[in-house]
Design a protein around this motif. Sequence first.
Motif, mmCIF file in Angstrom:
data_model
loop_
_atom_site.group_PDB
_atom_site.id
_atom_site.type_symbol
_atom_site.label_atom_id
_atom_site.label_comp_id
_atom_site.label_asym_id
_atom_site.label_seq_id
_atom_site.Cartn_x
_atom_site.Cartn_y
_atom_site.Cartn_z
ATOM 1 N N ILE A 1 0.853 -1.107 0.076
ATOM 2 C CA ILE A 1 0.081 0.034 0.033
ATOM 3 C C ILE A 1 1.207 1.390 -0.117
ATOM 4 N N GLY A 2 2.221 1.460 0.742
ATOM 5 C CA GLY A 2 2.892 2.828 0.923
ATOM 6 C C GLY A 2 3.563 2.555 -0.542
ATOM 7 N N ILE A 3 3.753 1.239 -1.306
ATOM 8 C CA ILE A 3 4.230 1.531 -2.422
ATOM 9 C C ILE A 3 3.588 2.031 -3.412
ATOM 10 N N ALA A 4 2.256 1.583 -3.022
ATOM 11 C CA ALA A 4 1.694 2.426 -4.256
ATOM 12 C C ALA A 4 0.996 2.784 -4.503
ATOM 13 N N GLY A 5 1.046 3.822 -2.818
ATOM 14 C CA GLY A 5 0.514 5.393 -2.503
ATOM 15 C C GLY A 5 1.730 6.346 -3.014
ATOM 16 N N SER A 6 2.723 5.373 -3.044
ATOM 17 C CA SER A 6 4.130 6.773 -3.437
ATOM 18 C C SER A 6 4.060 6.644 -5.136
#
Length: 92
Positions: free
Chosen positions: A57-62
């Motif tokens: 989720i963090g990678i997708a959000g960035s």
Amino acid sequence: MQMTDLDTLLGRLRDAPLDRRLHGLDDRVMAEIARIQASPSVGNTMFGIAAVAALLIGIAGSGLPAASAGASTITPFDAQLALAPSSLLGSR
């Protein structure tokens, strides 16, 4: 309440018989601890899945583009600079 009253009360409490419900308390506590340890719990696998999900989720959000913020230029003749603290604190 005076100190002698407190000493008397503590002495009476010390000499009072124990409550019947305290008999076998250690055995009941140990049995409850054993029951809790025997019950199924969330293991390391679930914590690993949660960590991987948070990472994804963090990678997708960035990777998502953010709204660009327009930078405004600052000029020494801007009207808002008249309200700067340095001009407001000056002598009149």
